[in-house]
Design an enzyme around this catalytic site. Sequence first.
Site, PDB file in Angstrom:
ATOM      1  N   HIS A 117      -1.731 -10.931  11.660  1.00 49.81           N
ATOM      2  CA  HIS A 117      -1.233  -9.643  11.179  1.00 49.81           C
ATOM      3  C   HIS A 117      -0.819  -8.843  12.419  1.00 49.81           C
ATOM      4  CE1 HIS A 117      -0.746  -5.751   9.511  1.00 49.81           C
ATOM      5  NE2 HIS A 117      -1.866  -5.267  10.021  1.00 49.81           N
TER       6      HIS A 117
ATOM      7  N   GLU B 235       0.849  -1.192   0.000  1.00 43.91           N
ATOM      8  CA  GLU B 235       0.000   0.000   0.000  1.00 43.91           C
ATOM      9  C   GLU B 235       0.886   1.244   0.000  1.00 43.91           C
ATOM     10  OE1 GLU B 235      -1.900   0.683   3.980  1.00 43.91           O
ATOM     11  OE2 GLU B 235      -1.274  -1.387   4.304  1.00 43.91           O
TER      12      GLU B 235
ATOM     13  N   CYS C 286      -3.147  -3.855   4.364  1.00 49.21           N
ATOM     14  CA  CYS C 286      -2.185  -4.879   4.804  1.00 49.21           C
ATOM     15  C   CYS C 286      -2.523  -6.269   4.281  1.00 49.21           C
ATOM     16  CB  CYS C 286      -2.113  -4.909   6.327  1.00 49.21           C
ATOM     17  SG  CYS C 286      -1.848  -3.301   7.039  1.00 49.21           S
TER      18      CYS C 286
HETATM   19  N1  CAA Z   1       2.050   1.284  31.064  1.00 48.79           N
HETATM   20  C1  CAA Z   1       1.565   0.133  30.526  1.00 48.79           C
HETATM   21  N2  CAA Z   1       0.564   0.117  29.611  1.00 48.79           N
HETATM   22  C2  CAA Z   1       0.059   1.289  29.207  1.00 48.79           C
HETATM   23  C3  CAA Z   1       0.511   2.515  29.728  1.00 48.79           C
HETATM   24  C4  CAA Z   1       1.560   2.485  30.693  1.00 48.79           C
HETATM   25  N3  CAA Z   1       2.061   3.583  31.212  1.00 48.79           N
HETATM   26  N4  CAA Z   1      -0.203   3.499  29.143  1.00 48.79           N
HETATM   27  C5  CAA Z   1      -1.083   2.918  28.289  1.00 48.79           C
HETATM   28  N5  CAA Z   1      -0.926   1.583  28.335  1.00 48.79           N
HETATM   29  C6  CAA Z   1      -1.648   0.566  27.572  1.00 48.79           C
HETATM   30  C7  CAA Z   1      -3.140   0.816  27.468  1.00 48.79           C
HETATM   31  O1  CAA Z   1      -3.823   0.328  28.600  1.00 48.79           O
HETATM   32  C8  CAA Z   1      -3.477   0.075  26.195  1.00 48.79           C
HETATM   33  O2  CAA Z   1      -3.566  -1.306  26.465  1.00 48.79           O
HETATM   34  P1  CAA Z   1      -4.883  -2.126  26.010  1.00 48.79           P
HETATM   35  O3  CAA Z   1      -4.966  -1.959  24.521  1.00 48.79           O
HETATM   36  O4  CAA Z   1      -4.579  -3.517  26.416  1.00 48.79           O
HETATM   37  O5  CAA Z   1      -6.028  -1.489  26.696  1.00 48.79           O
HETATM   38  C9  CAA Z   1      -2.225   0.260  25.328  1.00 48.79           C
HETATM   39  O6  CAA Z   1      -1.184   0.664  26.235  1.00 48.79           O
HETATM   40  C10 CAA Z   1      -2.375   1.357  24.295  1.00 48.79           C
HETATM   41  O7  CAA Z   1      -2.812   2.502  24.956  1.00 48.79           O
HETATM   42  P2  CAA Z   1      -3.954   3.406  24.280  1.00 48.79           P
HETATM   43  O8  CAA Z   1      -5.070   2.549  23.793  1.00 48.79           O
HETATM   44  O9  CAA Z   1      -4.257   4.509  25.202  1.00 48.79           O
HETATM   45  O10 CAA Z   1      -3.102   3.946  23.050  1.00 48.79           O
HETATM   46  P3  CAA Z   1      -3.477   5.016  21.976  1.00 48.79           P
HETATM   47  O11 CAA Z   1      -4.905   5.367  21.993  1.00 48.79           O
HETATM   48  O12 CAA Z   1      -2.502   6.100  22.101  1.00 48.79           O
HETATM   49  O13 CAA Z   1      -3.157   4.253  20.592  1.00 48.79           O
HETATM   50  C11 CAA Z   1      -3.415   2.618  18.912  1.00 48.79           C
HETATM   51  C12 CAA Z   1      -3.078   2.868  20.391  1.00 48.79           C
HETATM   52  C13 CAA Z   1      -4.889   2.877  18.674  1.00 48.79           C
HETATM   53  C14 CAA Z   1      -3.091   1.178  18.562  1.00 48.79           C
HETATM   54  C15 CAA Z   1      -2.556   3.583  18.051  1.00 48.79           C
HETATM   55  O14 CAA Z   1      -1.205   3.294  18.196  1.00 48.79           O
HETATM   56  C16 CAA Z   1      -2.919   3.548  16.574  1.00 48.79           C
HETATM   57  O15 CAA Z   1      -3.840   4.206  16.131  1.00 48.79           O
HETATM   58  N6  CAA Z   1      -2.134   2.761  15.752  1.00 48.79           N
HETATM   59  C17 CAA Z   1      -2.382   2.644  14.314  1.00 48.79           C
HETATM   60  C18 CAA Z   1      -3.616   1.827  14.012  1.00 48.79           C
HETATM   61  C19 CAA Z   1      -3.438   0.361  14.253  1.00 48.79           C
HETATM   62  O16 CAA Z   1      -2.349  -0.154  14.385  1.00 48.79           O
HETATM   63  N7  CAA Z   1      -4.578  -0.375  14.267  1.00 48.79           N
HETATM   64  C20 CAA Z   1      -4.556  -1.808  14.435  1.00 48.79           C
HETATM   65  C21 CAA Z   1      -5.725  -2.466  13.765  1.00 48.79           C
HETATM   66  S1  CAA Z   1      -5.832  -1.948  12.050  1.00 48.79           S
HETATM   67  C22 CAA Z   1      -4.655  -2.877  11.250  1.00 48.79           C
HETATM   68  O17 CAA Z   1      -4.190  -3.862  11.760  1.00 48.79           O
HETATM   69  C23 CAA Z   1      -4.176  -2.426   9.896  1.00 48.79           C
HETATM   70  C24 CAA Z   1      -2.840  -1.778  10.063  1.00 48.79           C
HETATM   71  O18 CAA Z   1      -1.798  -2.412   9.985  1.00 48.79           O
HETATM   72  C25 CAA Z   1      -2.810  -0.355  10.338  1.00 48.79           C
END
Ligand code: CAA
Length: 436
Positions: free
Chosen positions: A244, A85, A117
């Site tokens: 994935h 992509e 992906c």
């Molecule tokens: N210590 C330990 N853990 C902590 C922490 C700390 N201090 N602070 C936060 N965490 C944990 C949270 O509890 C959370 O865990 P859970 O998911 O088990 O609840 C984890 O860390 C992530 O924290 P947040 O959910 O608050 O993180 P965020 O909102 O900032 O973003 C995300 C996480 C949504 C994955 C972001 O990185 C993102 O948007 N990534 C891109 C999208 C993505 O990867 N999507 C995956 C599915 S889509 C797909 O697979 C296609 C692709 O390749 C993109």
Amino acid sequence: MLTKPEGAILDLDIAVPRHYVTHENLAIARGVEPEKYHAGLGCWEMSVCGPGEDVVTLAAGAAWRLLQRHPHLREKIGLCVVGTESGVDGAKPTAIYVHQLVNLPSTCRVFEIKHACYGATAALQMAQAWACMRPDRYALVIAADVARYKRYSSGEPTQGAGAVAMLVGQAQDQPVCLTLSDVSGTHAEEVYDFWRPNYQAAALVKGKFSVECYLKSLLAAHDDFYRQMGKSASLDAMDYALYHVPFPHMARKAHVHLLSHKGIVQEEEALADYQRRVKLSLWANRRVGNIYSASLYLALAGLWEREADTWSKKQVSLFSYGSGSCSEYFTACGGTRRPAFHLKTLLDQRVEVDVATYEALSDHALLMEQNDSIHSETIRGMVPFVFVGIRDHERTYEQQTVAEKEPVTVVAAPAGMGIHRELAPLAALGSSFCDR
Ligand code: CAA
């Protein structure tokens, strides 16, 4: 009695960019607790493309490394597909640059497949069917991507770059990595969870929603697979489950979600199952980051290298998810070939950079995409191909000499870019896998 031909991934290889940044340094620079990236996402190091490295050099690099081991098969390759992509042109496919750079026959079908992906899985399924009809011909399927999110966004720690090249053919009479099942479960649904409009270099994402879409697709594709297989088949028969991997803890979430769907709701039991069947495959993804289409196949490479001694006859499930969305769940069986790509050594040979350098390298690489000029300040990568720039709207790639079986020794960074450490000598590199 005639036996039905079976398609297989005969062998594979990997290419990664020269540089990486640690999630610890990225977290500190972004004012985030490092534990969020380590414990929360499962990420430790993120590959960074610099000037001279792009999806073409990575795809061609992985293919080049693979074909170095199979020079006698080059003339028999009749299909070359790149799933990506991160294509560099709206019309001209990444695969035709690869075709030229690794010197494939002119009688080859060459094209690119895009579905976020999922693209490389679509390519692999197509190549498998193609190869089953053609004894003595081979397909080259390459998954390659450069994952870019906006700086300071929550997606930033889930970037990465790399490629996995796979040689696909009939399984009969030769050692293979994996024999693929001809049944697969699929699920498709139009959603805006993750996408990249043509006018943007960075992806747009609804993070939490994308995780929900991934999990929903997993159950749907899994159920479709087992509906076709009938009652005798079961997830319990799988020795390993590959997913994935946009970030390593997504694979954990996915496995726990699937187990809960199958009635295993005790957290302790689910996590023990994850440790046994999934975690072993994630060590390389923790060190490379998200490489979109190639992430599932990087997990496969990591697992194969790690479990090489007991790989034969192992049952493996694979789940591929492409946002937008399409997903596929299928199974495979380990073969007798031993991996020869030395993934851990490859990753250890990269060079760590600080966050300012990661930003400068990425900016410089993007600038090369936007200017019609040839650049002398490119980085000599881990592969023998370098993107030197655009002239009259035509991309130019050059070939460099990379000494076989030797670490690449030249690091020519653009002026002002600090490199943290030089290449470590091979003997100094540790041997343990990244199991954090
Ligand atoms: N210590 C330990 N853990 C902590 C922490 C700390 N201090 N602070 C936060 N965490 C944990 C949270 O509890 C959370 O865990 P859970 O998911 O088990 O609840 C984890 O860390 C992530 O924290 P947040 O959910 O608050 O993180 P965020 O909102 O900032 O973003 C995300 C996480 C949504 C994955 C972001 O990185 C993102 O948007 N990534 C891109 C999208 C993505 O990867 N999507 C995956 C599915 S889509 C797909 O697979 C296609 C692709 O390749 C993109």
